[in-house]
Scaffold this motif. Structure first.
Motif, PDB file in Angstrom:
ATOM      1  N   VAL A 266      -6.312  -0.976  10.188  1.00  0.00           N
ATOM      2  CA  VAL A 266      -5.938  -0.590   8.832  1.00  0.00           C
ATOM      3  C   VAL A 266      -7.136  -0.081   8.044  1.00  0.00           C
ATOM      4  O   VAL A 266      -7.097   0.985   7.422  1.00  0.00           O
ATOM      5  CB  VAL A 266      -5.287  -1.782   8.098  1.00  0.00           C
TER       6      VAL A 266
ATOM      7  N   THR B  60       0.825  -1.195   0.000  1.00  0.00           N
ATOM      8  CA  THR B  60       0.000   0.000   0.000  1.00  0.00           C
ATOM      9  C   THR B  60       0.868   1.257   0.000  1.00  0.00           C
ATOM     10  O   THR B  60       1.829   1.360   0.746  1.00  0.00           O
ATOM     11  CB  THR B  60      -0.901   0.013   1.244  1.00  0.00           C
TER      12      THR B  60
ATOM     13  N   ASP C 126      -0.916  -4.426   3.036  1.00  0.00           N
ATOM     14  CA  ASP C 126      -0.788  -3.575   4.235  1.00  0.00           C
ATOM     15  C   ASP C 126       0.210  -4.131   5.241  1.00  0.00           C
ATOM     16  O   ASP C 126       0.226  -3.718   6.402  1.00  0.00           O
ATOM     17  CB  ASP C 126      -2.161  -3.420   4.902  1.00  0.00           C
TER      18      ASP C 126
END
Length: 310
Positions: A301, A3, A45
């Motif tokens: 997240v 990400t 992530d």
């Protein structure tokens, strides 16, 4: 693919979430928690993912799950690096012996060779207990980060002084599954301020599933009660305020902030109202406030993404 996140957000959040899926309110079985960690580690992530949290008494179960991983999780690979934070009980000597056996039994090659015990977490009720809880792990491995959870209802100075003398790190519980388990902002700030002034690194655990302070449900059960919870952005930026020489009044204001619009992330800083935190100040804060344990990795997240901060 990882990400994309601007440098200041990476400085603040890299490796910040220690995954504690075995613990309430998630309370997952070992197979599910291990599979989840592997999935998160393989995902976009993963830069926010820290250590896998497991009780020392369940390390043999964890080992067994690694051996069966290929059969239980087809198509998913074990991470090549699997850092552990292990939770000890009240018998530090016995638990250190169990941990020593686990470390000695790690293979030199193969996927499971990447499993490394990086930290131990213990709990005390009084400053006098700190030395005896830390010493067995220090004797086992001097490089271990030994976190000592202390009661926030007590004045933290004597606890933190004892932790410093034992060359440990401090830990605070920021929430739980009942409203009364969530400490007032003033108590959490007092803990952070004491640790920062003493130069003792620290971490938080429980209750920090969400970036911003608000009312959230306490468990995943239908009809769960709601309560005002601390946000992890609030907590870590409050530490940044204190680290930057701000007053307790300033730090409390950011701890209590509920307006997402008050937080602005740019390519070179995170801004909260009149405060600007550059990459260096955020890295400096994280060197002292290492991260937080959460039974969910996705909530911290996904909520950040929902706020358009990620």
């Amino acid at each position: 693919m990882i990400t994309t996140a601007p440098p200041p957000l990476r400085a603040l959040l890299t490796g910040i979430v220690d995954y504690a899926g075995l613990f309430p309110p998630a309370g997952l079985d070992m197979a599910t928690a291990v599979r989840n960690y592997a999935e998160y580690h393989a995902g976009a992530d993963r830069w926010m993912l820290g250590r896998f949290v497991v009780p020392i008494a369940r390390l043999p179960e964890f080992d067994g799950e690694l051996e069966a991983f290929g059969d239980n999780s087809p198509g998913l690979l074990l991470p090549d690096a699997w850092p552990l934070s292990v939770l000890g009980g009240p018998e530090a000597g016995a638990d250190a012996a169990l941990l020593e056996a686990f470390i000695a039994g790690r293979p030199d090659v193969g996927v499971a060779a990447g499993v490394v015990v990086e930290a131990v977490e213990v709990r005390v009720a009084a400053p006098a207990e700190v030395a005896s809880m830390v010493a067995p792990y220090r004797q086992l491995e001097a490089a271990l980060d030994v976190y000592v959870e202390i009661p926030l209802t007590e004045e933290p100075a004597r606890f933190v002084a004892a932790i410093a003398a034992a060359r440990g790190r401090a830990k605070a519980r920021a929430g739980g599954v009942t409203p009364e388990s969530i400490p007032p902002a003033a108590q959490l700030l007092r803990f952070l301020d004491t640790c920062l002034r003493a130069g003792v690194p620290c971490k938080a655990t429980a209750g920090l599933h969400h970036p911003l302070r608000a009312s959230y449900r306490l468990t995943y059960e239908a009809g769960s009660a709601h309560a005002e919870m601390h946000g992890y952005l609030n907590v870590f930026l409050a530490a940044a305020v204190l680290r930057g020489g701000g007053s307790m009044t300033d730090a409390e204001a950011v701890m209590l902030e509920r307006d997402a619009a008050a937080f602005v992330v740019t390519t070179d800083a995170i801004r909260w109202r009149a405060w600007t935190f550059d990459v260096r100040s955020l890295e400096d804060t994280r060197a002292m406030v290492a991260g937080f344990g959460s039974c969910s990795f996705r909530e911290p997240v996904d909520d950040l993404r929902a706020l358009a901060l990620l």
